[in-house]
Design an enzyme around this catalytic site. Structure first.
Site: not given
Length: 213
Positions: A152-154
Site C-alpha cells: 500500500g503506502c510503501v
C-alpha cells in the site's frame, strides 16, 4: 512465451542496481498502532511486528550518524471529511481518525528532536505534502524507505520517490504487510522497476559510509 520470468526480466534489464547517492534520508511510513492492535481491522500480525523492530534499528542508526529521520502518519478529521475517495473506498481508514488510539505512532518508535513527521491523507508520503520540497532543500539525493504496508503506502511512496528524482532504496526487512503474498510480490516489483532492496545491516553500513565522507 517460453522464457522464464527471470529470463524475461533479465532481457528487459529489470532489477538493475542504481548508483546510490551520498546524502540519504530515512523515511518510515505509517507505523501506526492500527497495524498492531489485534482488534483493529488493519491488524498486520507478525509481519508488521518484525518490520517495526527493524525500523527501530534503522532510526537509531540514522540519528547516530546525522541522517534525517522522517516519519509519516495518516490522520483524518473525525468522520473522514478530508479523506476523499480513498476514505470512502476503504472503511478501515477510520482507524486513522484524529484522536483514536489506532492513529498514533506505535510503541517503540518515537519522533525525537530533529526528526520530522509528515501528515498525509492518501497513500504516498509525497502526495499533497511538503516532503519533496523539504528533501530538496536539504539536498537529499537518496531515500531509504521502510514501513506499512508494503503493498500500500510503501509502494505508493516508492513510486513517487523515484518519480521525484530520488534514488530509492527499500529497506525490505523494515516493511510489513498482513500476508506474505502481497508483501513479496510488491517487493519483487519495486525491485524490478523503482528501487533497490537493501537489508537492515547494509542500510546501516551505507548510512555510516555517507557520514564518513
Amino acid at each position: 512465451m517460453t522464457d522464464t520470468l527471470e529470463q524475461n526480466y533479465e532481457k528487459a534489464g529489470y532489477h538493475a542496481q542504481q548508483s546510490w547517492g551520498t546524502r540519504p534520508a530515512l523515511v518510515l511510513v505509517d507505523f501506526a498502532q492500527a497495524y498492531f492492535d489485534p482488534e483493529a481491522p488493519l491488524f498486520g500480525g507478525e509481519g508488521c511486528a518484525a518490520a517495526r523492530d527493524h525500523a527501530i534499528t534503522l532510526a537509531e542508526a540514522a540519528r547516530a550518524v546525522g541522517v534525517p529521520v522522517i516519519f509519516t502518519e495518516v490522520k483524518y478529521q473525525p468522520g473522514g471529511g478530508d479523506g476523499g475517495a480513498f476514505y470512502a473506498k476503504v472503511p478501515a481508514l477510520s482507524c486513522f481518525d484524529a484522536g483514536r488510539d489506532t492513529q498514533r505512532l506505535v510503541d517503540g518508535l518515537r519522533v525525537e528532536p530533529g526528526d520530522l513527521m509528515i501528515t498525509k491523507q492518501y497513500p504516498s508520503a509525497f502526495f499533497g505534502t511538503s516532503l519533496a520540497a523539504t528533501l530538496q532543500f536539504h539536498q537529499i539525493d537518496t531515500l531509504i524507505i521502510g514501513g506499512l504496508t508494503t503493498s500500500g503506502c510503501v509502494r505508493a511512496t516508492c513510486i513517487d520517490s523515484i518519480s521525484s528524482g530520488f534514488v530509492t532504496l527499500i529497506a525490505h526487512q523494515a516493511c510489513g504487510d498482513r500476508a506474505t503474498g502481497p508483501h513479496e510480490a510488491n517487493l519483487f516489483d519495486m525491485s524490478a522497476k523503482y528501487a533497490d532492496l537493501v537489508g537492515t545491516d547494509d542500510a546501516v553500513a551505507y548510512m555510516k559510509s555517507c557520514a564518513a565522507t
